[in-house]
Design a protein around this motif. Structure first.
Motif, PDB file in Angstrom:
ATOM      1  N   MET A   1      23.767 -14.400  28.001  1.00 24.13           N
ATOM      2  CA  MET A   1      22.941 -14.493  29.173  1.00 24.13           C
ATOM      3  C   MET A   1      22.631 -13.069  29.649  1.00 24.13           C
ATOM      4  SD  MET A   1      23.754 -16.460  32.723  1.00 24.13           S
ATOM      5  CE  MET A   1      24.411 -15.180  33.728  1.00 24.13           C
ATOM      6  N   VAL A   2      21.418 -12.842  30.091  1.00 30.29           N
ATOM      7  CA  VAL A   2      21.002 -11.531  30.579  1.00 30.29           C
ATOM      8  C   VAL A   2      20.541 -11.678  32.025  1.00 30.29           C
ATOM      9  CG1 VAL A   2      19.384  -9.632  30.278  1.00 30.29           C
ATOM     10  CG2 VAL A   2      20.303 -10.784  28.275  1.00 30.29           C
ATOM     11  N   GLU A   3      21.048 -10.837  32.896  1.00 28.49           N
ATOM     12  CA  GLU A   3      20.650 -10.806  34.305  1.00 28.49           C
ATOM     13  C   GLU A   3      19.993  -9.456  34.565  1.00 28.49           C
ATOM     14  OE1 GLU A   3      22.956 -10.264  38.486  1.00 28.49           O
ATOM     15  OE2 GLU A   3      23.857 -11.596  37.016  1.00 28.49           O
ATOM     16  N   GLN A   4      18.751  -9.479  35.033  1.00 29.30           N
ATOM     17  CA  GLN A   4      18.014  -8.235  35.250  1.00 29.30           C
ATOM     18  C   GLN A   4      18.054  -7.844  36.721  1.00 29.30           C
ATOM     19  OE1 GLN A   4      14.104  -8.922  33.677  1.00 29.30           O
ATOM     20  NE2 GLN A   4      14.781  -8.646  31.574  1.00 29.30           N
ATOM     21  N   ASN A   5      18.353  -6.568  36.963  1.00 32.36           N
ATOM     22  CA  ASN A   5      18.365  -5.990  38.306  1.00 32.36           C
ATOM     23  C   ASN A   5      17.518  -4.733  38.285  1.00 32.36           C
ATOM     24  OD1 ASN A   5      20.173  -7.869  39.495  1.00 32.36           O
ATOM     25  ND2 ASN A   5      21.857  -6.852  38.442  1.00 32.36           N
ATOM     26  N   TRP A   6      17.315  -4.133  39.433  1.00 31.61           N
ATOM     27  CA  TRP A   6      16.481  -2.935  39.496  1.00 31.61           C
ATOM     28  C   TRP A   6      17.158  -1.738  38.853  1.00 31.61           C
ATOM     29  CZ3 TRP A   6      18.308   1.331  42.030  1.00 31.61           C
ATOM     30  CH2 TRP A   6      19.380   1.133  42.898  1.00 31.61           C
ATOM     31  N   TYR A   7      18.488  -1.722  38.784  1.00 28.91           N
ATOM     32  CA  TYR A   7      19.206  -0.566  38.241  1.00 28.91           C
ATOM     33  C   TYR A   7      19.611  -0.756  36.787  1.00 28.91           C
ATOM     34  CZ  TYR A   7      22.940  -3.679  39.715  1.00 28.91           C
ATOM     35  OH  TYR A   7      23.725  -4.774  39.920  1.00 28.91           O
ATOM     36  N   GLY A   8      19.388  -1.932  36.222  1.00 33.50           N
ATOM     37  CA  GLY A   8      19.749  -2.165  34.825  1.00 33.50           C
ATOM     38  C   GLY A   8      19.930  -3.643  34.537  1.00 33.50           C
ATOM     39  N   ASN A   9      20.385  -3.946  33.364  1.00 34.51           N
ATOM     40  CA  ASN A   9      20.598  -5.321  32.936  1.00 34.51           C
ATOM     41  C   ASN A   9      22.085  -5.572  32.720  1.00 34.51           C
ATOM     42  OD1 ASN A   9      17.797  -5.732  32.795  1.00 34.51           O
ATOM     43  ND2 ASN A   9      17.744  -4.991  30.701  1.00 34.51           N
ATOM     44  N   TYR A  10      22.542  -6.734  33.173  1.00 38.66           N
ATOM     45  CA  TYR A  10      23.884  -7.192  32.846  1.00 38.66           C
ATOM     46  C   TYR A  10      23.751  -8.151  31.673  1.00 38.66           C
ATOM     47  CZ  TYR A  10      26.119  -5.339  37.006  1.00 38.66           C
ATOM     48  OH  TYR A  10      26.620  -4.506  37.953  1.00 38.66           O
ATOM     49  N   ILE A  11      24.535  -7.907  30.637  1.00 41.67           N
ATOM     50  CA  ILE A  11      24.558  -8.784  29.480  1.00 41.67           C
ATOM     51  C   ILE A  11      25.927  -9.445  29.466  1.00 41.67           C
ATOM     52  CG2 ILE A  11      24.386  -8.911  26.973  1.00 41.67           C
ATOM     53  CD1 ILE A  11      22.766  -6.246  27.170  1.00 41.67           C
ATOM     54  N   TYR A  12      25.950 -10.771  29.482  1.00 34.97           N
ATOM     55  CA  TYR A  12      27.196 -11.527  29.478  1.00 34.97           C
ATOM     56  C   TYR A  12      27.396 -12.155  28.103  1.00 34.97           C
ATOM     57  CZ  TYR A  12      26.741 -11.095  34.517  1.00 34.97           C
ATOM     58  OH  TYR A  12      26.603 -10.597  35.788  1.00 34.97           O
ATOM     59  N   VAL A  13      28.549 -11.909  27.514  1.00 38.69           N
ATOM     60  CA  VAL A  13      28.899 -12.471  26.218  1.00 38.69           C
ATOM     61  C   VAL A  13      30.101 -13.379  26.430  1.00 38.69           C
ATOM     62  CG1 VAL A  13      29.624 -11.952  23.864  1.00 38.69           C
ATOM     63  CG2 VAL A  13      28.083 -10.394  25.056  1.00 38.69           C
ATOM     64  N   TYR A  14      29.961 -14.658  26.049  1.00 39.30           N
ATOM     65  CA  TYR A  14      31.045 -15.620  26.179  1.00 39.30           C
ATOM     66  C   TYR A  14      31.695 -15.836  24.815  1.00 39.30           C
ATOM     67  CZ  TYR A  14      28.820 -16.606  30.616  1.00 39.30           C
ATOM     68  OH  TYR A  14      28.279 -16.491  31.850  1.00 39.30           O
ATOM     69  N   ILE A  15      33.016 -15.704  24.737  1.00 45.60           N
ATOM     70  CA  ILE A  15      33.761 -15.905  23.503  1.00 45.60           C
ATOM     71  C   ILE A  15      34.840 -16.952  23.762  1.00 45.60           C
ATOM     72  CG2 ILE A  15      35.118 -14.820  21.680  1.00 45.60           C
ATOM     73  CD1 ILE A  15      33.939 -12.135  22.560  1.00 45.60           C
ATOM     74  N   SER A  16      34.815 -18.033  22.988  1.00 46.76           N
ATOM     75  CA  SER A  16      35.781 -19.111  23.197  1.00 46.76           C
ATOM     76  C   SER A  16      37.154 -18.721  22.667  1.00 46.76           C
ATOM     77  CB  SER A  16      35.300 -20.391  22.500  1.00 46.76           C
ATOM     78  OG  SER A  16      35.352 -20.224  21.101  1.00 46.76           O
ATOM     79  N   ASN A  17      38.154 -19.498  23.053  1.00 47.56           N
ATOM     80  CA  ASN A  17      39.525 -19.226  22.647  1.00 47.56           C
ATOM     81  C   ASN A  17      39.685 -19.368  21.138  1.00 47.56           C
ATOM     82  OD1 ASN A  17      42.249 -18.928  22.467  1.00 47.56           O
ATOM     83  ND2 ASN A  17      42.747 -20.332  24.117  1.00 47.56           N
ATOM     84  N   SER A  18      39.058 -20.364  20.543  1.00 48.38           N
ATOM     85  CA  SER A  18      39.187 -20.553  19.095  1.00 48.38           C
ATOM     86  C   SER A  18      38.519 -19.406  18.336  1.00 48.38           C
ATOM     87  CB  SER A  18      38.596 -21.890  18.667  1.00 48.38           C
ATOM     88  OG  SER A  18      37.208 -21.931  18.924  1.00 48.38           O
ATOM     89  N   ASP A  19      37.398 -18.902  18.847  1.00 49.60           N
ATOM     90  CA  ASP A  19      36.751 -17.755  18.204  1.00 49.60           C
ATOM     91  C   ASP A  19      37.610 -16.499  18.308  1.00 49.60           C
ATOM     92  OD1 ASP A  19      34.587 -19.241  17.387  1.00 49.60           O
ATOM     93  OD2 ASP A  19      33.322 -18.641  19.082  1.00 49.60           O
ATOM     94  N   LEU A  20      38.321 -16.336  19.422  1.00 49.97           N
ATOM     95  CA  LEU A  20      39.228 -15.194  19.561  1.00 49.97           C
ATOM     96  C   LEU A  20      40.360 -15.263  18.547  1.00 49.97           C
ATOM     97  CD1 LEU A  20      39.525 -14.863  23.434  1.00 49.97           C
ATOM     98  CD2 LEU A  20      38.567 -13.184  21.874  1.00 49.97           C
ATOM     99  N   ARG A  21      40.899 -16.462  18.350  1.00 45.20           N
ATOM    100  CA  ARG A  21      41.985 -16.611  17.372  1.00 45.20           C
ATOM    101  C   ARG A  21      41.485 -16.366  15.951  1.00 45.20           C
ATOM    102  NH1 ARG A  21      46.487 -17.886  19.905  1.00 45.20           N
ATOM    103  NH2 ARG A  21      46.365 -19.070  21.818  1.00 45.20           N
ATOM    104  N   LYS A  22      40.277 -16.832  15.646  1.00 45.05           N
ATOM    105  CA  LYS A  22      39.696 -16.591  14.321  1.00 45.05           C
ATOM    106  C   LYS A  22      39.441 -15.100  14.100  1.00 45.05           C
ATOM    107  CE  LYS A  22      37.386 -21.050  14.122  1.00 45.05           C
ATOM    108  NZ  LYS A  22      36.092 -21.735  14.242  1.00 45.05           N
TER     109      LYS A  22
END
Length: 89
Positions: A1-22
């Protein structure tokens, strides 16, 4: 997900628990495989980085049972991206 603001963009990356273990398992296997090479310096540094990544993924998987959300702040100037926050979902 990307949130745009006047000073820059926030990029959110979601990683599930199973993906972390892998990811933890994959980087640990890569570290073991790299440790078998006879070249003394470069592969050992890469193996150490893989093992640190494995430990970090395992810690996040244990500490955040529902996965993690990584926030990255992307500024408009050529500074690049700044890791901003890591929190549970």
């Amino acid at each position: 997900m990307v949130e745009q603001n006047w000073y820059g963009n926030y990029i959110y990356v979601y990683i599930s628990n199973s993906d972390l273990r892998k990811a933890s398992l994959a980087t640990s296997v890569a570290a073991c495989a790299l440790a078998l090479f006879t070249e003394p310096t470069v592969t050992k540094y890469i193996a150490a980085a893989c093992e640190l990544s494995s430990i970090t993924c395992q810690y996040w998987a244990d500490y955040y049972p529902r996965g993690v959300k990584i926030s990255i702040l992307q500024l408009p100037n050529p500074v690049g991206c700044i890791p901003y926050d890591v929190c549970g979902q």
